[in-house]
Design a protein around this motif. Structure first.
Motif, PDB file in Angstrom:
ATOM      1  N   TYR A 171      18.012  -3.554 -48.795  1.00  0.00           N
ATOM      2  CA  TYR A 171      16.546  -3.569 -48.828  1.00  0.00           C
ATOM      3  C   TYR A 171      16.004  -4.175 -47.552  1.00  0.00           C
ATOM      4  N   THR A 172      15.010  -3.495 -46.961  1.00  0.00           N
ATOM      5  CA  THR A 172      14.248  -4.043 -45.844  1.00  0.00           C
ATOM      6  C   THR A 172      12.780  -4.025 -46.211  1.00  0.00           C
ATOM      7  N   PRO A 173      12.032  -5.065 -45.871  1.00  0.00           N
ATOM      8  CA  PRO A 173      10.590  -5.052 -46.160  1.00  0.00           C
ATOM      9  C   PRO A 173       9.773  -4.264 -45.145  1.00  0.00           C
ATOM     10  N   HIS A 174      10.412  -3.789 -44.083  1.00  0.00           N
ATOM     11  CA  HIS A 174       9.672  -3.235 -42.956  1.00  0.00           C
ATOM     12  C   HIS A 174       9.453  -1.724 -43.084  1.00  0.00           C
ATOM     13  N   CYS A 175       8.729  -1.341 -44.127  1.00  0.00           N
ATOM     14  CA  CYS A 175       8.356   0.061 -44.302  1.00  0.00           C
ATOM     15  C   CYS A 175       7.171   0.136 -45.255  1.00  0.00           C
ATOM     16  N   ALA A 176       6.248   1.034 -44.973  1.00  0.00           N
ATOM     17  CA  ALA A 176       5.119   1.307 -45.861  1.00  0.00           C
ATOM     18  C   ALA A 176       5.118   2.781 -46.227  1.00  0.00           C
ATOM     19  N   ALA A 177       4.864   3.069 -47.488  1.00  0.00           N
ATOM     20  CA  ALA A 177       4.633   4.449 -47.908  1.00  0.00           C
ATOM     21  C   ALA A 177       3.193   4.817 -47.561  1.00  0.00           C
ATOM     22  N   ILE A 178       3.019   6.008 -47.018  1.00  0.00           N
ATOM     23  CA  ILE A 178       1.675   6.482 -46.680  1.00  0.00           C
ATOM     24  C   ILE A 178       1.525   7.931 -47.132  1.00  0.00           C
ATOM     25  N   GLN A 179       0.269   8.402 -47.135  1.00  0.00           N
ATOM     26  CA  GLN A 179      -0.017   9.828 -47.264  1.00  0.00           C
ATOM     27  C   GLN A 179      -0.224  10.327 -45.838  1.00  0.00           C
ATOM     28  N   PRO A 180       0.775  10.984 -45.247  1.00  0.00           N
ATOM     29  CA  PRO A 180       0.732  11.258 -43.803  1.00  0.00           C
ATOM     30  C   PRO A 180      -0.422  12.147 -43.360  1.00  0.00           C
ATOM     31  N   ALA A 181      -0.819  13.117 -44.188  1.00  0.00           N
ATOM     32  CA  ALA A 181      -1.922  13.995 -43.784  1.00  0.00           C
ATOM     33  C   ALA A 181      -3.239  13.236 -43.751  1.00  0.00           C
ATOM     34  N   LYS A 182      -3.428  12.303 -44.687  1.00  0.00           N
ATOM     35  CA  LYS A 182      -4.636  11.474 -44.656  1.00  0.00           C
ATOM     36  C   LYS A 182      -4.678  10.646 -43.374  1.00  0.00           C
ATOM     37  N   LEU A 183      -3.526  10.127 -42.959  1.00  0.00           N
ATOM     38  CA  LEU A 183      -3.488   9.322 -41.744  1.00  0.00           C
ATOM     39  C   LEU A 183      -3.820  10.168 -40.520  1.00  0.00           C
ATOM     40  N   VAL A 184      -3.192  11.315 -40.363  1.00  0.00           N
ATOM     41  CA  VAL A 184      -3.396  12.098 -39.139  1.00  0.00           C
ATOM     42  C   VAL A 184      -4.803  12.700 -39.108  1.00  0.00           C
ATOM     43  N   ARG A 185      -5.296  13.151 -40.246  1.00  0.00           N
ATOM     44  CA  ARG A 185      -6.652  13.704 -40.256  1.00  0.00           C
ATOM     45  C   ARG A 185      -7.681  12.598 -40.004  1.00  0.00           C
ATOM     46  N   GLY A 186      -7.469  11.432 -40.618  1.00  0.00           N
ATOM     47  CA  GLY A 186      -8.382  10.317 -40.382  1.00  0.00           C
ATOM     48  C   GLY A 186      -8.342   9.831 -38.954  1.00  0.00           C
ATOM     49  N   LEU A 187      -7.158   9.860 -38.363  1.00  0.00           N
ATOM     50  CA  LEU A 187      -7.021   9.434 -36.975  1.00  0.00           C
ATOM     51  C   LEU A 187      -7.743  10.408 -36.038  1.00  0.00           C
ATOM     52  N   ALA A 188      -7.642  11.711 -36.326  1.00  0.00           N
ATOM     53  CA  ALA A 188      -8.347  12.700 -35.511  1.00  0.00           C
ATOM     54  C   ALA A 188      -9.862  12.497 -35.599  1.00  0.00           C
ATOM     55  N   ASP A 189     -10.365  12.259 -36.808  1.00  0.00           N
ATOM     56  CA  ASP A 189     -11.802  12.028 -36.972  1.00  0.00           C
ATOM     57  C   ASP A 189     -12.236  10.762 -36.231  1.00  0.00           C
ATOM     58  N   THR A 190     -11.404   9.722 -36.295  1.00  0.00           N
ATOM     59  CA  THR A 190     -11.713   8.475 -35.599  1.00  0.00           C
ATOM     60  C   THR A 190     -11.781   8.698 -34.095  1.00  0.00           C
ATOM     61  N   CYS A 191     -10.826   9.451 -33.570  1.00  0.00           N
ATOM     62  CA  CYS A 191     -10.837   9.739 -32.128  1.00  0.00           C
ATOM     63  C   CYS A 191     -12.099  10.477 -31.723  1.00  0.00           C
ATOM     64  N   GLU A 192     -12.485  11.459 -32.521  1.00  0.00           N
ATOM     65  CA  GLU A 192     -13.700  12.203 -32.193  1.00  0.00           C
ATOM     66  C   GLU A 192     -14.939  11.308 -32.225  1.00  0.00           C
ATOM     67  N   ARG A 193     -15.020  10.436 -33.201  1.00  0.00           N
ATOM     68  CA  ARG A 193     -16.167   9.529 -33.275  1.00  0.00           C
ATOM     69  C   ARG A 193     -16.270   8.653 -32.037  1.00  0.00           C
ATOM     70  N   ARG A 194     -15.140   8.381 -31.415  1.00  0.00           N
ATOM     71  CA  ARG A 194     -15.118   7.532 -30.229  1.00  0.00           C
ATOM     72  C   ARG A 194     -15.289   8.333 -28.937  1.00  0.00           C
ATOM     73  N   GLY A 195     -15.538   9.622 -29.048  1.00  0.00           N
ATOM     74  CA  GLY A 195     -15.857  10.415 -27.876  1.00  0.00           C
ATOM     75  C   GLY A 195     -14.726  11.248 -27.309  1.00  0.00           C
ATOM     76  N   ILE A 196     -13.589  11.286 -27.970  1.00  0.00           N
ATOM     77  CA  ILE A 196     -12.467  12.106 -27.504  1.00  0.00           C
ATOM     78  C   ILE A 196     -12.696  13.554 -27.939  1.00  0.00           C
ATOM     79  N   ARG A 197     -12.470  14.479 -27.021  1.00  0.00           N
ATOM     80  CA  ARG A 197     -12.648  15.894 -27.327  1.00  0.00           C
ATOM     81  C   ARG A 197     -11.322  16.488 -27.783  1.00  0.00           C
ATOM     82  N   ILE A 198     -11.307  17.050 -28.989  1.00  0.00           N
ATOM     83  CA  ILE A 198     -10.115  17.682 -29.557  1.00  0.00           C
ATOM     84  C   ILE A 198     -10.402  19.171 -29.713  1.00  0.00           C
ATOM     85  N   TYR A 199      -9.582  19.991 -29.082  1.00  0.00           N
ATOM     86  CA  TYR A 199      -9.725  21.441 -29.171  1.00  0.00           C
ATOM     87  C   TYR A 199      -8.530  22.008 -29.933  1.00  0.00           C
ATOM     88  N   GLU A 200      -8.810  22.657 -31.064  1.00  0.00           N
ATOM     89  CA  GLU A 200      -7.755  23.247 -31.878  1.00  0.00           C
ATOM     90  C   GLU A 200      -7.647  24.739 -31.584  1.00  0.00           C
TER      91      GLU A 200
END
Length: 448
Positions: A171-200
């Motif tokens: 057992y190691t305590p150094h891991c967190a379970a996440i919902q990865p799509a929520k993280l990446v989508r939220g991170l993209a939205d955060t970047c855009e709010r801060r003025g980063i241009r994302i072109y898909e």
């Protein structure tokens, strides 16, 4: 589509690149690596003009398909790193990875990204005497470096993960379970709010000094960062830089409280076992089991196709192993099956760097451990791009250059032979009760 993405409300793709643009930093790839790099850059210097181009949509690749382990795992073990770089530098990288787990949780909370973050640690089960001996060896090796890795008795391991046939674990305590799509989508939205241009819907056709060529125009920038991980072989001149190896997953229907009362995972611990052919799982925030593993073949010429995400044989094997671990799941419905490629460098060494002469930066080769490692890469690239010397830029993976993979057909033969060796080693150990010497040697060569 992964379970993770299917669980989110559908969104319209962002606009494609409208034509030629100029920027201070151009980033190819809107997965974790590219978005973390953009995020930390704009936090440090809000005046920067940052453009991110993405072939599909943010998180389309491994960032939206992975097992949801935000861990301190690095492709090379601390012992292997110490043999090459020395004990102090190896421990510095391990400490940076451990702190990264908390950093991801901190940013998610600060930016209001609800990614189901739960730091329950990781349990790696031993389910036969040979695996238990490996668990003892790993715990002893960690202790030699002063790293916490608890050796669990059968009762202690079963209390955390109520799987069948458990004889011990770590057992190691150094891991967190996440919902990865929520993280990446939220991170993209955060970047855009801060003025980063994302072109898909804007695939990079070429990444060269000062330029990213796309079908819709050219992004010109003095700094260009390649953050393409398993999709790197699609870029001109990089076919042999990394091999895309597929990892596949399944998710069950939401499971009742009666199942969880015996299955455990009360703190949403991530889990695996000490077999050679990697498996991994987590209890999701909505009480499913998301479970994955390797075993899909490498495809000739580093090919990447949507059809490769679906290997019925591998999905059937994942279900078999899941029921073997948790017999109560024999009648549980598998509601989602998916997969995708991850990137592996020839020496199994993840790397991050920036060539000051050309302005070309890169990060990747995470071997499936990219949720946490990509955050460390993004922070490191932000320092390198800004010319800041820091503890991060001194870590031993910075500036590392992996050798190229062999040309075909040697690449196809070698990668698939390794997969067969690991699968056969697990079966042989069950049959004979003795450790596989060939698999142990292969693990050492790959970074154990």
């Amino acid at each position: 589509m992964s379970y993770w993405m299917s669980a989110l409300p559908p969104v319209e793709p962002r606009a494609a690149l409208p034509g030629d643009v100029d920027a201070d930093v151009a980033i190819v790839g809107a997965g974790y690596t590219g978005l973390w790099t953009a995020y930390y850059l704009i936090r440090a210097d809000p005046s920067l003009r940052i453009v991110v181009v993405e072939a599909e949509t943010a998180g389309f690749g491994a960032s939206g398909r992975n097992g949801g382990w935000c861990s301190a795992l690095f492709p090379k073990s601390v012992a292997a790193l110490a043999r090459t770089y020395g004990r102090d530098r190896a421990l510095a990288l391990n400490a940076a990875m451990e702190s990264t787990v908390d950093e991801v949780g901190r940013v998610a909370a600060e930016e209001g990204i609800d990614c189901d973050y739960a730091k329950g640690g990781t349990v790696v089960l031993a389910r036969n005497p040979v695996q238990l001996e490996r668990a003892r060896h790993e715990a002893a090796s960690a202790a030699e470096f002063g790293i916490r890795l608890d050796l669990l008795s059968a009762a202690e391991a079963t209390e955390r993960v109520g799987a069948a046939g458990v004889v011990g674990g770590t057992y190691t305590p150094h891991c967190a379970a996440i919902q990865p799509a929520k993280l990446v989508r939220g991170l993209a939205d955060t970047c855009e709010r801060r003025g980063i241009r994302i072109y898909e819907r804007t695939p990079a056709r070429a990444v060269t000094e000062g330029r990213v060529e796309t079908p819709h125009g050219t992004v010109r920038a003095p700094i260009v960062v390649r953050a393409t991980e398993g999709f790197t072989p699609r870029l001109p001149g990089l076919r042999r830089a990394m091999v895309p190896v597929y990892s596949l997953m399944v998710a069950t229907e939401p499971l009742p409280a009666s199942f969880w009362s015996s299955a455990g995972l009360a703190r949403r611990e991530t889990f695996s076992d000490h077999r050679y052919l990697i498996i991994y799982g987590q209890r999701t925030a909505d009480d499913r089991l998301a479970f994955g593993g390797r075993g899909a073949p490498y495809h000739y010429g580093s090919a990447i196709e949507p059809s490769f995400d679906r290997e019925p044989r591998v999905f059937a094997e994942l279900r078999r192993v899941l029921v073997e671990l948790f017999p109560a799941l024999v009648d549980a419905e598998i509601t989602h099956t998916w997969g995708g490629p991850l990137g592996i460098a020839r020496d199994w060494m993840a790397s991050v760097g920036l060539d000051p002469a050309s302005g070309l930066g890169w990060a990747g080769g995470y071997v499936g451990d990219g949720v946490g490692t990509s955050n460390l890469a993004g922070r490191t690239l932000a320092d390198l791009i800004r010319g800041v010397s820091s503890e991060l830029t001194a870590l031993p993976w910075v500036g590392h250059r992996s050798p190229r993979w062999e040309p075909e057909p040697l690449r196809w033969l070698g990668v698939n032979a390794s997969l067969r060796l690991m699968t056969g080693a697990d079966a042989a150990e069950l049959r004979t009760g003795r450790p596989s010497r060939r698999a142990a040697l292969m693990s050492r060569v790959l970074g154990a």
